[in-house]
Design a protein around this motif. Structure first.
Motif, PDB file in Angstrom:
ATOM      1  N   ILE A  40      34.148  49.010  95.252  1.00  0.00           N
ATOM      2  CA  ILE A  40      33.476  50.111  95.938  1.00  0.00           C
ATOM      3  C   ILE A  40      32.114  49.638  96.465  1.00  0.00           C
ATOM      4  N   GLY A  41      31.382  48.907  95.642  1.00  0.00           N
ATOM      5  CA  GLY A  41      30.069  48.412  96.046  1.00  0.00           C
ATOM      6  C   GLY A  41      30.143  47.508  97.265  1.00  0.00           C
ATOM      7  N   PHE A  42      31.150  46.654  97.307  1.00  0.00           N
ATOM      8  CA  PHE A  42      31.335  45.743  98.444  1.00  0.00           C
ATOM      9  C   PHE A  42      31.613  46.537  99.716  1.00  0.00           C
ATOM     10  N   VAL A  43      32.499  47.531  99.625  1.00  0.00           N
ATOM     11  CA  VAL A  43      32.837  48.360 100.781  1.00  0.00           C
ATOM     12  C   VAL A  43      31.595  49.120 101.254  1.00  0.00           C
ATOM     13  N   THR A  44      30.821  49.653 100.309  1.00  0.00           N
ATOM     14  CA  THR A  44      29.592  50.369 100.642  1.00  0.00           C
ATOM     15  C   THR A  44      28.662  49.489 101.465  1.00  0.00           C
ATOM     16  N   LYS A  45      28.453  48.279 100.983  1.00  0.00           N
ATOM     17  CA  LYS A  45      27.534  47.348 101.636  1.00  0.00           C
ATOM     18  C   LYS A  45      28.055  46.902 103.005  1.00  0.00           C
ATOM     19  N   LYS A  46      29.296  46.487 103.071  1.00  0.00           N
ATOM     20  CA  LYS A  46      29.843  45.924 104.309  1.00  0.00           C
ATOM     21  C   LYS A  46      30.033  46.959 105.419  1.00  0.00           C
ATOM     22  N   LEU A  47      30.402  48.193 105.049  1.00  0.00           N
ATOM     23  CA  LEU A  47      30.612  49.216 106.068  1.00  0.00           C
ATOM     24  C   LEU A  47      29.346  50.024 106.358  1.00  0.00           C
ATOM     25  N   GLY A  48      28.328  49.868 105.503  1.00  0.00           N
ATOM     26  CA  GLY A  48      27.087  50.614 105.703  1.00  0.00           C
ATOM     27  C   GLY A  48      27.257  52.104 105.504  1.00  0.00           C
ATOM     28  N   VAL A  49      28.077  52.476 104.524  1.00  0.00           N
ATOM     29  CA  VAL A  49      28.330  53.884 104.224  1.00  0.00           C
ATOM     30  C   VAL A  49      27.840  54.189 102.810  1.00  0.00           C
ATOM     31  N   ARG A  51      28.048  55.361  98.860  1.00  0.00           N
ATOM     32  CA  ARG A  51      28.994  55.028  97.799  1.00  0.00           C
ATOM     33  C   ARG A  51      30.106  56.075  97.713  1.00  0.00           C
ATOM     34  N   SER A  52      29.741  57.324  97.918  1.00  0.00           N
ATOM     35  CA  SER A  52      30.725  58.407  97.891  1.00  0.00           C
ATOM     36  C   SER A  52      31.750  58.253  99.015  1.00  0.00           C
ATOM     37  N   THR A  53      31.280  57.916 100.211  1.00  0.00           N
ATOM     38  CA  THR A  53      32.187  57.705 101.340  1.00  0.00           C
ATOM     39  C   THR A  53      33.099  56.515 101.077  1.00  0.00           C
ATOM     40  N   ALA A  54      32.520  55.421 100.582  1.00  0.00           N
ATOM     41  CA  ALA A  54      33.319  54.229 100.280  1.00  0.00           C
ATOM     42  C   ALA A  54      34.367  54.537  99.220  1.00  0.00           C
ATOM     43  N   SER A  55      33.966  55.258  98.188  1.00  0.00           N
ATOM     44  CA  SER A  55      34.892  55.613  97.109  1.00  0.00           C
ATOM     45  C   SER A  55      36.038  56.474  97.643  1.00  0.00           C
ATOM     46  N   GLY A  56      35.713  57.428  98.501  1.00  0.00           N
ATOM     47  CA  GLY A  56      36.740  58.281  99.092  1.00  0.00           C
ATOM     48  C   GLY A  56      37.706  57.497  99.969  1.00  0.00           C
ATOM     49  N   LEU A  57      37.170  56.573 100.762  1.00  0.00           N
ATOM     50  CA  LEU A  57      38.028  55.735 101.606  1.00  0.00           C
ATOM     51  C   LEU A  57      38.973  54.884 100.772  1.00  0.00           C
ATOM     52  N   VAL A  58      38.408  54.233  99.763  1.00  0.00           N
ATOM     53  CA  VAL A  58      39.235  53.376  98.901  1.00  0.00           C
ATOM     54  C   VAL A  58      40.313  54.221  98.223  1.00  0.00           C
ATOM     55  N   GLN A  59      39.952  55.423  97.750  1.00  0.00           N
ATOM     56  CA  GLN A  59      40.945  56.278  97.095  1.00  0.00           C
ATOM     57  C   GLN A  59      42.046  56.689  98.070  1.00  0.00           C
ATOM     58  N   ARG A  60      41.683  56.961  99.316  1.00  0.00           N
ATOM     59  CA  ARG A  60      42.710  57.302 100.312  1.00  0.00           C
ATOM     60  C   ARG A  60      43.643  56.117 100.561  1.00  0.00           C
ATOM     61  N   PHE A  61      43.079  54.916 100.577  1.00  0.00           N
ATOM     62  CA  PHE A  61      43.902  53.721 100.750  1.00  0.00           C
ATOM     63  C   PHE A  61      44.817  53.518  99.545  1.00  0.00           C
ATOM     64  N   VAL A  62      44.339  53.830  98.365  1.00  0.00           N
ATOM     65  CA  VAL A  62      45.188  53.759  97.165  1.00  0.00           C
ATOM     66  C   VAL A  62      46.305  54.792  97.283  1.00  0.00           C
ATOM     67  N   ASP A  63      45.957  56.018  97.674  1.00  0.00           N
ATOM     68  CA  ASP A  63      46.959  57.083  97.830  1.00  0.00           C
ATOM     69  C   ASP A  63      48.019  56.719  98.864  1.00  0.00           C
ATOM     70  N   LEU A  64      47.611  56.008  99.926  1.00  0.00           N
ATOM     71  CA  LEU A  64      48.557  55.587 100.961  1.00  0.00           C
ATOM     72  C   LEU A  64      49.366  54.353 100.554  1.00  0.00           C
ATOM     73  N   GLY A  65      48.967  53.718  99.443  1.00  0.00           N
ATOM     74  CA  GLY A  65      49.664  52.525  98.994  1.00  0.00           C
ATOM     75  C   GLY A  65      49.179  51.253  99.673  1.00  0.00           C
ATOM     76  N   ILE A  66      48.064  51.333 100.397  1.00  0.00           N
ATOM     77  CA  ILE A  66      47.530  50.147 101.063  1.00  0.00           C
ATOM     78  C   ILE A  66      46.775  49.280 100.058  1.00  0.00           C
ATOM     79  N   LEU A  67      45.994  49.914  99.204  1.00  0.00           N
ATOM     80  CA  LEU A  67      45.262  49.206  98.150  1.00  0.00           C
ATOM     81  C   LEU A  67      45.849  49.529  96.789  1.00  0.00           C
ATOM     82  N   VAL A  68      45.727  48.571  95.878  1.00  0.00           N
ATOM     83  CA  VAL A  68      46.189  48.736  94.498  1.00  0.00           C
ATOM     84  C   VAL A  68      45.024  48.387  93.581  1.00  0.00           C
ATOM     85  N   GLN A  69      44.755  49.274  92.619  1.00  0.00           N
ATOM     86  CA  GLN A  69      43.683  48.969  91.670  1.00  0.00           C
ATOM     87  C   GLN A  69      44.139  47.842  90.757  1.00  0.00           C
TER      88      GLN A  69
END
Length: 96
Positions: A40-49, A51-69
């Motif tokens: 989450i921290g990496f996404v926050t830094k790289k996208l300039g968003v 932490r809440s936005t990054a966390s939500g994006l990552v969770q949506r990607f997990v829900d879509l099956g794109i990312l796996v924890q």
């Protein structure tokens, strides 16, 4: 068409359906091609968003099956773009 191109096109279509967050989602998808394991921290830094936005994006990607924890821990979690990594592994030469 190569497997990586098909994967990219498929996932771009999936994230475009996210509505208002589609622009950030497309940026995250592009980021994953160069960094298939993220936090989450990496996404926050790289996208300039936030932490809440990054966390939500990552969770949506997990829900879509794109990312796996990876792993079970809740703090300092990492997420992998497993389909992408699997394609890279198929073509990889074993280390000697």
């Amino acid at each position: 068409m190569t497997a990586l191109v098909r994967l990219k096109e498929t996932n771009e279509g999936r994230v475009r359906g996210l509505g208002i967050s589609a622009a950030n989602a497309l940026q995250l998808l592009a980021l994953l091609e160069g960094h298939p394991i993220v936090s989450i921290g990496f996404v926050t830094k790289k996208l300039g968003v936030s932490r809440s936005t990054a966390s939500g994006l990552v969770q949506r990607f997990v829900d879509l099956g794109i990312l796996v924890q990876r792993g079970e821990k809740q703090r300092y979690r990492t997420f992998a773009y497993e389909d992408y990594l699997a394609i890279l592994r198929e073509d990889a030469e074993p280390l000697e």
